[in-house]
Write an enzyme that holds these catalytic residues in place. Structure first.
Site, PDB file in Angstrom:
ATOM      1  CB  ALA A   9      -5.154   3.896   4.835  1.00  0.00           C
ATOM      2  NE  ARG A  14       8.254  -0.317   8.480  1.00  0.00           N
ATOM      3  CZ  ARG A  14       8.204  -1.045   7.357  1.00  0.00           C
ATOM      4  NH1 ARG A  14       9.261  -1.718   6.957  1.00  0.00           N
ATOM      5  NH2 ARG A  14       7.097  -1.080   6.639  1.00  0.00           N
TER       6      ARG A  14
HETATM    7  C1  UD1 Z   1       4.336  -3.385   0.314  1.00  0.00           C
HETATM    8  C2  UD1 Z   1       4.126  -4.714  -0.431  1.00  0.00           C
HETATM    9  C3  UD1 Z   1       5.513  -5.298  -0.764  1.00  0.00           C
HETATM   10  C4  UD1 Z   1       6.307  -4.290  -1.596  1.00  0.00           C
HETATM   11  C5  UD1 Z   1       6.383  -2.931  -0.890  1.00  0.00           C
HETATM   12  C6  UD1 Z   1       6.951  -1.898  -1.823  1.00  0.00           C
HETATM   13  C7  UD1 Z   1       2.091  -5.729   0.409  1.00  0.00           C
HETATM   14  C8  UD1 Z   1       1.522  -6.787   1.238  1.00  0.00           C
HETATM   15  N1  UD1 Z   1       3.400  -5.645   0.389  1.00  0.00           N
HETATM   16  O1  UD1 Z   1       4.992  -3.691   1.537  1.00  0.00           O
HETATM   17  O2  UD1 Z   1       5.364  -6.504  -1.490  1.00  0.00           O
HETATM   18  O3  UD1 Z   1       7.606  -4.802  -1.824  1.00  0.00           O
HETATM   19  O4  UD1 Z   1       5.069  -2.480  -0.491  1.00  0.00           O
HETATM   20  O5  UD1 Z   1       7.186  -0.677  -1.192  1.00  0.00           O
HETATM   21  O6  UD1 Z   1       1.361  -5.017  -0.226  1.00  0.00           O
HETATM   22  N2  UD1 Z   1      -1.463   0.981   3.476  1.00  0.00           N
HETATM   23  C9  UD1 Z   1      -2.812   1.251   3.545  1.00  0.00           C
HETATM   24  N3  UD1 Z   1      -3.608   0.473   4.336  1.00  0.00           N
HETATM   25  C10 UD1 Z   1      -3.119  -0.576   5.041  1.00  0.00           C
HETATM   26  C11 UD1 Z   1      -1.751  -0.852   4.963  1.00  0.00           C
HETATM   27  C12 UD1 Z   1      -0.941  -0.075   4.160  1.00  0.00           C
HETATM   28  O7  UD1 Z   1      -3.307   2.188   2.927  1.00  0.00           O
HETATM   29  O8  UD1 Z   1      -3.910  -1.227   5.743  1.00  0.00           O
HETATM   30  C13 UD1 Z   1      -0.632   1.820   2.613  1.00  0.00           C
HETATM   31  C14 UD1 Z   1       0.481   2.518   3.346  1.00  0.00           C
HETATM   32  O9  UD1 Z   1       0.070   3.802   3.785  1.00  0.00           O
HETATM   33  C15 UD1 Z   1       1.568   2.620   2.303  1.00  0.00           C
HETATM   34  C16 UD1 Z   1       1.305   1.433   1.399  1.00  0.00           C
HETATM   35  O10 UD1 Z   1      -0.006   0.999   1.668  1.00  0.00           O
HETATM   36  O11 UD1 Z   1       1.473   3.798   1.553  1.00  0.00           O
HETATM   37  C17 UD1 Z   1       2.277   0.279   1.620  1.00  0.00           C
HETATM   38  O12 UD1 Z   1       2.182  -0.151   2.959  1.00  0.00           O
HETATM   39  P1  UD1 Z   1       3.441  -0.667   3.768  1.00  0.00           P
HETATM   40  O13 UD1 Z   1       2.989  -1.099   5.097  1.00  0.00           O
HETATM   41  O14 UD1 Z   1       4.533   0.335   3.701  1.00  0.00           O
HETATM   42  O15 UD1 Z   1       3.828  -1.973   2.898  1.00  0.00           O
HETATM   43  P2  UD1 Z   1       5.222  -2.675   2.785  1.00  0.00           P
HETATM   44  O16 UD1 Z   1       5.457  -3.499   3.992  1.00  0.00           O
HETATM   45  O17 UD1 Z   1       6.254  -1.687   2.431  1.00  0.00           O
HETATM   46 CA    CA Z   2       6.381   0.515   2.305  1.00  0.00          CA
END
Ligand code: UD1
Ligand code: CA
Length: 456
Positions: A9, A14
């Site tokens: 979602a 970045r």
């Molecule tokens: C997340 C993890 C982190 C891990 C990393 C690995 C959390 C809080 N952190 O961080 O510990 O090391 O992944 O790659 O989970 N997404 C949603 N809805 C949201 C936010 C994100 O669906 O509200 C999805 C994004 O599209 C993505 C995934 O979740 O596919 C991860 O989100 P991202 O913001 O990239 O998390 P990281 O900061 O990388």
């Molecule tokens: Ca990520």
């Protein structure tokens, strides 16, 4: 029984892109498609994709995958908030939930199988995938006790300088006993550096939780920007090429060759430098492809050589030689033992066996029989400005250099077309056709001209 949920979602700020991050292509598949392919061998009972940013675009991109369920997260308030959206959909569900990040595309199915096995064997409430990275920047850090029991996960942005030294990271891949997770999900708080509901907080609120290290840490590379996207492509390419080499394919200078995932190669194929194989291309044994080729969605049968050429959506039968500098496209079909030479373009054209088009030709919407010889510079004039028309050429027919075949046109078997002809009407079997102004020779004309000029 396992249900799979994929987090897709987020916007992927970045990436600095108008395209949602999970739809960025990586070697023939989008990031999220790759994650879906990785879970396929687990035969999950349900696959749920959590969409939000440009949800319609993501759904449309995945339309052709059967039985996918989409769950909308209208505001992106964090990974924990994303999983909260599953609560109404999984009411009463009593199995495990495997959660994957949509931006971790290089995972191997075996890694997931191993995670699930550890989860079950130890009757864990949650089991998470971890890795030791030389540069753990940006990832959540995982703190365990001596028995691999997870005590704490701290996001990079929330880490103290001392915590940042921990190189064990959270891969973003989790298996939860759903009933346990469902109980703690509503209690998540957003009191952290990003003001988000972290799924990682739920991990430490259930028990017992175990960490499983991934063998090859490259698998869990998360894609957050385009530099990581390019890095993932390199890893993927190295993987694909190593597998083909192990299976009997020679790749000369692998660093200059790219091969998409769906390409099929047979043993004793040789790929020369600067060659790119894309889409659903199939190359059979004994072929030598390159240097300098781009082949897309095409089938190249046994013992074919292709040099410095582009082949798209086409078929080349065994023993033919293509190039240098040929262009085959639009369902072109080259028969067995043919020779397609330099600066020849074939578009939607089918050539019979042992036919040669050796130099400087365009054949569009044409068919030929066997043992046809297309002379240098032969062109099918297939387009009248409104419609495309067909040219049919029979067996053993020969066209002279610089022939123009104005379609619609049929040339029979054993026809000879004189060089420089513009052929506009059909020619039956066994005929010579000469369609050019008759040659005129005027003896002494030059000196007569010269004398006349001098007298003036
Ligand atoms: C997340 C993890 C982190 C891990 C990393 C690995 C959390 C809080 N952190 O961080 O510990 O090391 O992944 O790659 O989970 N997404 C949603 N809805 C949201 C936010 C994100 O669906 O509200 C999805 C994004 O599209 C993505 C995934 O979740 O596919 C991860 O989100 P991202 O913001 O990239 O998390 P990281 O900061 O990388
Ligand atoms: Ca990520």
């Amino acid at each position: 029984m396992v249900v799979v949920a994929i987090l897709a979602a987020g916007r992927g700020t970045r990436m600095k892109s108008s395209l949602p991050k999970v739809l960025h292509p990586l070697g023939g598949f989008s990031l999220v498609e790759r994650v879906l392919r990785c879970v396929e061998p687990l035969s999950p009972s349900r696959r749920m994709v959590i969409v939000g940013y440009q949800a319609e675009l993501v759904k449309t991109a995945l339309l052709e995958i059967p039985d996918l369920e989409f769950v909308e997260q209208t505001q992106q308030l964090g990974t924990g908030h994303a999983i909260q959206q599953l609560l109404p959909h999984l009411q009463g569900y009593d199995g495990d939930l495997l959660i994957l990040n949509g931006d971790v595309p290089l995972l191997r199915p075996d890694t997931l199988k191993n995670l699930l096995q550890t989860h079950k064997q130890n009757q864990n409430a949650a089991t998470i995938l971890t890795a030791y990275l030389p540069d753990p920047k940006g990832y959540g850090r995982v703190f365990c006790n001596g028995e691999n029991v997870v005590q704490q996960i701290v996001e990079d942005k929330d880490c103290t300088p001392a915590q940042k030294q921990n190189r064990r990271i959270n891969a973003g891949i989790y298996c939860f006993r759903w009933q346990d997770l469902a109980r703690v999900l509503p209690e998540l708080q957003a009191n952290n550096a990003q003001g988000e509901y972290y799924l990682t907080d739920a991990v430490t609120q259930v028990s017992p939780v175990m960490a499983v290290d991934v063998e090859d840490s490259q698998e869990i590379l998360g894609i957050n920007d385009r530099i990581q996207l390019a890095g993932a492509y390199e890893i993927l390419q190295r993987r694909i090429k190593s597998e083909w080499m192990a299976a009997g394919v020679t790749i000369i200078e692998p660093s200059s060759v790219t091969i998409d995932e769906n390409v099929q190669l047979e043993p004793d194929v040789t790929i020369e430098p600067q060659t790119h194989l894309r889409g659903n291309t199939v190359i059979k044994t004994g072929c030598r492809i390159g240097p300098g080729c781009l082949i897309e969605n095409s089938e190249i049968q046994e013992n074919v050589t292709v040099k410095y050429s582009v082949i798209t959506d086409s078929l080349v039968a065994s023993g033919s030689r293509i190039g240098p500098y040929a262009h085959l496209r639009g369902q072109a079909q080259v028969g067995m033992g043919c020779r397609i030479g330099n600066f020849v373009e074939l578009k939607n054209t089918q050539l019979g066996d042992k036919t040669n088009v050796a130099h400087l030709s365009y054949l569009g919407d044409a068919t030929t029989g066997t043992k046809v010889n297309i002379g240098a510079g032969t062109i099918t004039a297939n387009y009248d400005g409104f419609n495309k028309h067909k040219t049919k050429i029979g067996d053993r027919t020969s066209t002279g250099s610089n022939s123009v075949l104005v379609a619609p046109l049929t040339l029979g078997n054993d026809v000879y077309v004189a060089a420089g002809s513009t052929v506009t009407t059909d020619v039956s079997d066994d005929c010579l056709v000469i369609a050019r102004p008759q040659q005129v020779i005027k003896p002494g004309w030059v000196s007569k001209q010269r004398d006349a000029k001098q007298q003036n």
